[in-house]
Design an enzyme around this catalytic site. Structure first.
Site, PDB file in Angstrom:
ATOM      1  N   TYR A 152      29.093   8.669  -0.061  1.00 43.96           N
ATOM      2  CA  TYR A 152      29.520   7.699  -1.105  1.00 43.96           C
ATOM      3  C   TYR A 152      29.697   6.448  -0.328  1.00 43.96           C
ATOM      4  O   TYR A 152      29.296   5.367  -0.648  1.00 43.96           O
ATOM      5  CB  TYR A 152      30.561   7.929  -2.004  1.00 43.96           C
ATOM      6  CG  TYR A 152      30.720   7.107  -3.192  1.00 43.96           C
ATOM      7  CD1 TYR A 152      30.212   7.271  -4.318  1.00 43.96           C
ATOM      8  CD2 TYR A 152      31.564   6.160  -2.870  1.00 43.96           C
ATOM      9  CE1 TYR A 152      30.008   6.237  -5.148  1.00 43.96           C
ATOM     10  CE2 TYR A 152      31.653   5.077  -3.987  1.00 43.96           C
ATOM     11  CZ  TYR A 152      30.928   5.252  -5.065  1.00 43.96           C
ATOM     12  OH  TYR A 152      31.230   4.283  -6.031  1.00 43.96           O
ATOM     13  N   PHE A 183       8.132 -14.935 -10.852  1.00 40.14           N
ATOM     14  CA  PHE A 183       7.920 -13.467 -11.113  1.00 40.14           C
ATOM     15  C   PHE A 183       8.682 -12.895 -12.280  1.00 40.14           C
ATOM     16  O   PHE A 183       9.717 -13.470 -12.747  1.00 40.14           O
ATOM     17  CB  PHE A 183       8.263 -12.705 -10.234  1.00 40.14           C
ATOM     18  CG  PHE A 183       7.849 -11.046 -10.293  1.00 40.14           C
ATOM     19  CD1 PHE A 183       6.594 -10.647 -10.342  1.00 40.14           C
ATOM     20  CD2 PHE A 183       8.729 -10.293 -10.482  1.00 40.14           C
ATOM     21  CE1 PHE A 183       6.181  -9.383 -10.807  1.00 40.14           C
ATOM     22  CE2 PHE A 183       8.456  -8.909 -10.932  1.00 40.14           C
ATOM     23  CZ  PHE A 183       6.945  -8.496 -10.994  1.00 40.14           C
ATOM     24  N   THR A 184       8.217 -12.127 -13.188  1.00 46.99           N
ATOM     25  CA  THR A 184       8.393 -11.733 -14.586  1.00 46.99           C
ATOM     26  C   THR A 184      10.195 -11.398 -14.476  1.00 46.99           C
ATOM     27  O   THR A 184      10.874 -12.028 -15.362  1.00 46.99           O
ATOM     28  CB  THR A 184       7.759 -10.594 -15.026  1.00 46.99           C
ATOM     29  OG1 THR A 184       7.784  -9.560 -14.045  1.00 46.99           O
ATOM     30  CG2 THR A 184       6.202 -10.970 -15.360  1.00 46.99           C
ATOM     31  N   ASP A 207      11.959 -14.682  -1.667  1.00 49.78           N
ATOM     32  CA  ASP A 207      11.488 -13.319  -2.261  1.00 49.78           C
ATOM     33  C   ASP A 207      10.455 -12.759  -1.360  1.00 49.78           C
ATOM     34  O   ASP A 207       9.158 -13.206  -1.358  1.00 49.78           O
ATOM     35  CB  ASP A 207      10.867 -13.548  -3.658  1.00 49.78           C
ATOM     36  CG  ASP A 207      10.466 -12.069  -4.363  1.00 49.78           C
ATOM     37  OD1 ASP A 207      10.359 -11.111  -3.601  1.00 49.78           O
ATOM     38  OD2 ASP A 207      10.166 -11.945  -5.575  1.00 49.78           O
ATOM     39  N   LYS A 258       7.877  -2.279  -2.402  1.00 52.37           N
ATOM     40  CA  LYS A 258       6.772  -2.911  -1.786  1.00 52.37           C
ATOM     41  C   LYS A 258       6.860  -3.086  -0.279  1.00 52.37           C
ATOM     42  O   LYS A 258       6.404  -2.382   0.508  1.00 52.37           O
ATOM     43  CB  LYS A 258       6.482  -4.233  -2.599  1.00 52.37           C
ATOM     44  CG  LYS A 258       6.229  -3.958  -4.094  1.00 52.37           C
ATOM     45  CD  LYS A 258       6.138  -5.441  -4.718  1.00 52.37           C
ATOM     46  CE  LYS A 258       5.596  -5.397  -6.036  1.00 52.37           C
ATOM     47  NZ  LYS A 258       4.145  -5.532  -6.294  1.00 52.37           N
ATOM     48  N   ARG A 303      -1.887  -9.229 -16.112  1.00 52.25           N
ATOM     49  CA  ARG A 303      -1.067 -10.421 -15.500  1.00 52.25           C
ATOM     50  C   ARG A 303      -1.524 -11.856 -16.240  1.00 52.25           C
ATOM     51  O   ARG A 303      -2.238 -12.508 -15.550  1.00 52.25           O
ATOM     52  CB  ARG A 303      -1.306 -10.560 -14.165  1.00 52.25           C
ATOM     53  CG  ARG A 303      -0.980  -9.215 -13.310  1.00 52.25           C
ATOM     54  CD  ARG A 303       0.681  -9.062 -12.968  1.00 52.25           C
ATOM     55  NE  ARG A 303       1.555  -8.867 -14.209  1.00 52.25           N
ATOM     56  CZ  ARG A 303       2.694  -8.427 -14.190  1.00 52.25           C
ATOM     57  NH1 ARG A 303       3.436  -8.161 -12.660  1.00 52.25           N
ATOM     58  NH2 ARG A 303       3.763  -8.195 -15.033  1.00 52.25           N
ATOM     59  N   PHE A 319       5.497  -6.705 -22.277  1.00 55.51           N
ATOM     60  CA  PHE A 319       4.419  -6.203 -21.787  1.00 55.51           C
ATOM     61  C   PHE A 319       4.540  -4.656 -21.224  1.00 55.51           C
ATOM     62  O   PHE A 319       3.793  -3.737 -21.433  1.00 55.51           O
ATOM     63  CB  PHE A 319       3.863  -6.692 -20.512  1.00 55.51           C
ATOM     64  CG  PHE A 319       4.637  -6.946 -19.161  1.00 55.51           C
ATOM     65  CD1 PHE A 319       5.512  -8.086 -19.361  1.00 55.51           C
ATOM     66  CD2 PHE A 319       4.778  -6.214 -18.458  1.00 55.51           C
ATOM     67  CE1 PHE A 319       6.499  -8.416 -18.222  1.00 55.51           C
ATOM     68  CE2 PHE A 319       5.684  -6.413 -17.393  1.00 55.51           C
ATOM     69  CZ  PHE A 319       6.625  -7.344 -17.422  1.00 55.51           C
TER      70      PHE A 319
HETATM   71  N1  F0G Z   1       9.352  -9.722  -6.778  1.00 57.54           N
HETATM   72  C1  F0G Z   1       8.044  -9.812  -6.414  1.00 57.54           C
HETATM   73  C2  F0G Z   1       7.250 -10.752  -5.968  1.00 57.54           C
HETATM   74  C3  F0G Z   1       7.481  -8.345  -7.173  1.00 57.54           C
HETATM   75  O1  F0G Z   1       6.149  -8.066  -7.163  1.00 57.54           O
HETATM   76  C4  F0G Z   1       8.195  -7.611  -7.613  1.00 57.54           C
HETATM   77  C5  F0G Z   1       7.894  -6.517  -8.432  1.00 57.54           C
HETATM   78  C6  F0G Z   1       9.763  -7.786  -7.925  1.00 57.54           C
HETATM   79  C7  F0G Z   1      10.131  -8.990  -7.385  1.00 57.54           C
HETATM   80  C8  F0G Z   1      10.364  -6.890  -8.643  1.00 57.54           C
HETATM   81  O2  F0G Z   1      10.813  -5.763  -7.856  1.00 57.54           O
HETATM   82  O3  F0G Z   1       9.808  -3.902  -9.108  1.00 57.54           O
HETATM   83  O4  F0G Z   1      11.425  -3.288  -7.108  1.00 57.54           O
HETATM   84  O5  F0G Z   1      12.316  -4.634  -9.216  1.00 57.54           O
HETATM   85  N2  F0G Z   1       6.609  -6.512  -8.528  1.00 57.54           N
HETATM   86  C9  F0G Z   1       5.923  -5.332  -9.349  1.00 57.54           C
HETATM   87  C10 F0G Z   1       4.462  -5.219  -9.545  1.00 57.54           C
HETATM   88  C11 F0G Z   1       6.741  -4.433 -10.543  1.00 57.54           C
HETATM   89  O6  F0G Z   1       3.850  -4.380 -10.217  1.00 57.54           O
HETATM   90  O7  F0G Z   1       3.942  -6.492  -9.407  1.00 57.54           O
HETATM   91  P1  F0G Z   1      11.093  -4.308  -8.531  1.00 57.54           P
END
Ligand code: F0G
Length: 482
Positions: free
Chosen positions: A80, A132-133, A223, A266, A389, A455
């Site tokens: 832990y 980013f979303t 990022d 990623k 997208r 989405f």
């Molecule tokens: N920043 C970028 C540039 C990303 O592409 C993503 C995730 C995140 C942050 C968030 O990371 O998913 O680990 O919480 N992109 C995925 C995609 C979801 O399918 O493009 P996460």
């Protein structure tokens, strides 16, 4: 990366790995795919993976692991508090990025939550090359705003420009002055812009942008979720970088930023995330948020097995043989589609091949979620799952009006080391078929529209009976079984 050339063939991308474990795929007949799409509410996120032939939704958490990553998982130290696995990961990140202070978090959006919670106050403006979303959703949740200052050329779909993710430096400085520096908690640069075609940002641009931020004492945040692709593009496309190793370029980039975060779904080819904070005091001021939202400071909500795999994955990301695979397959796919006249984002970027749906379906307005509709059409015609997208991925304006996306894209992600060239050829073939039958594709409308990140869970329906007509045309060409 050995430049393997062919005796009797045009250059094709060459995998520098071999397959050791496979997962069997199934292709449902067209009629069943139509039914599954209806059951999924015309939202590809709601499909079951077993009903999909080629899953090109994302590269997040679905990259193929290496034998070394799998082997490392066996030495994970479960604790832990004080897990040795965490210290191994921290040491590797320090070696590559030169930053000691590491906050673990379970994935990229968890890092974004921590950063927004710590820094964003109501009325603040966070400046980015592009949003980013989830990064944006956490900022607006806390009453902040996002200003996107990618250079205009980044939004032109066909181009030969190598770094379409670059931020407009003049606009950055004017925006800081207009907002006043105290209202800008941080500037976030996304290396490998997700929503505008995986287009990279150059080292030169990052250097100039972070220098402007330093002049106004504004925190700089990288990022690095898509850093591996961006590293490949800097090494292969940026003047003066060919002679530098990926490791050297990584360190040069890292040295520009105060904070670096990433999704290890990623970057690192596993499942997790982390925030690196250069300044010790700042790091301590964020520490308490990790046990509150994620887990103790030495696992942050991650499985220790994944942390071991990440650590190996970071090291593998320094190898051109490893990081070339994604961009080279994407480039192959983009070039072939372009030759067929299919409108695609050029040059090919990272993450996936991106279809320009405004040009692909000019008869479907963006307000009818044309990229969402095309993603459903491609599942029906080929069993391929891509990701919308575009306008569907946007949030409505505060007054409820639709925010029309500047780019309306269908993304076909290439998770690393997963698909073969013949599978890529199949995708190109089915997209071409769909392009030749594009008049059959119509729009979508909401049946249930969630207030945020709609989405993911939204339920939609087609406007008219176009899916049935499209499926009938496909069956006429390929028969009932495929
Ligand atoms: N920043 C970028 C540039 C990303 O592409 C993503 C995730 C995140 C942050 C968030 O990371 O998913 O680990 O919480 N992109 C995925 C995609 C979801 O399918 O493009 P996460």
């Amino acid at each position: 990366m050995p430049a393997i050339t062919f005796y009797k063939h045009e250059p094709i991308p060459m995998e520098m790995h071999k397959v050791k474990i496979v997962q069997q795929l199934h292709l449902l007949p067209t009629a069943q795919r139509l039914e599954k799409m209806q059951q999924a509410g015309f939202n590809t996120f709601q499909l079951h993976n077993g009903d999909i032939f080629l899953d090109m939704l994302t590269d997040s958490g679905v990259n193929a692991m290496s034998d070394r990553q799998q082997a490392a998982m066996l030495q994970a130290d479960d604790a832990y508090a004080g897990s040795e696995t965490f210290f191994r990961m921290q040491a590797k990140l320090q070696e590559l990025f030169g930053i000691e202070n590491c906050l673990p978090a379970h994935q990229g959006r968890a890092c974004e939550n921590i950063l927004a919670t710590r820094f964003v106050k109501p009325g603040n403006c966070v400046i980015m090359n592009y949003h980013f979303t989830t990064a944006k959703a956490h900022i607006t949740r806390l009453g902040g705003r996002v200003e996107e200052l990618v250079k205009k050329e980044g939004l032109v779909s066909h181009s030969g420009l190598p770094f379409k993710g670059n931020i407009d430096l003049d606009a950055l400085e004017s925006c800081i002055l207009k907002e006043t520096p105290s209202n800008v908690p941080f500037v976030r640069l996304e290396a490998g812009t997700n929503l505008i075609g995986g287009q990279p940002i150059s080292y030169t641009n990052m250097k100039a942008a972070t220098a402007i931020c330093r002049k106004y004492k504004i925190l700089t945040v990288l990022d690095a979720s898509l850093l591996q692709d961006n590293l490949y593009f800097i090494k292969t496309r940026e003047e003066g970088m060919q002679g530098k190793s990926v490791r050297e370029i990584t360190r040069m980039i890292a040295d520009l930023f105060d904070i670096i975060y990433f999704s290890a779904r990623k970057f690192g080819f596993a499942r997790g995330g982390a925030i690196l904070v250069r300044d010790k005091k700042l790091f301590h001021s964020m520490e308490d948020l990790i046990p509150m939202f994620e887990g103790f400071l030495t696992y942050g909500g991650m499985s220790v097995k994944e942390m071991e795999a990440m650590t190996v994955g970071f090291e593998e990301s320094m190898d051109m043989d490893v990081i070339s695979q994604g961009p080279q397959f994407i480039d192959y796919c983009v070039k072939r589609l372009d030759e067929y006249g299919v409108p695609v984002i050029t040059p090919g970027g990272g993450l996936g091949a991106h279809i320009d749906v405004k040009e692909f379906l000019p008869h479907v307005p963006q307000s009818e979620y044309s990229a969402g509709a095309l993603s459903c059409a491609l599942y029906i015609c080929g069993g391929i799952r891509g990701m919308e997208r575009g306008t569907l991925s946007e949030e409505r304006e505060p007054d409820g009006t639709e925010r029309i996306a500047s780019m309306e894209l269908l993304r076909l992600a290439f998770p690393r080391r997963v698909f073969t060239l013949s599978q890529t050829e199949y995708v190109i073939d089915r997209v071409k078929w769909l392009f030749d039958h594009r008049q059959l594709v119509g729009g979508l409308e909401f049946v249930h529209e969630p207030a945020t990140l709609r989405f993911f869970t939204g339920v939609l329906k087609p406007i008219g009976d176009w899916p049935e007509k499209l499926a009938a045309a496909y069956r006429a060409d390929f028969g009932d079984e495929q």
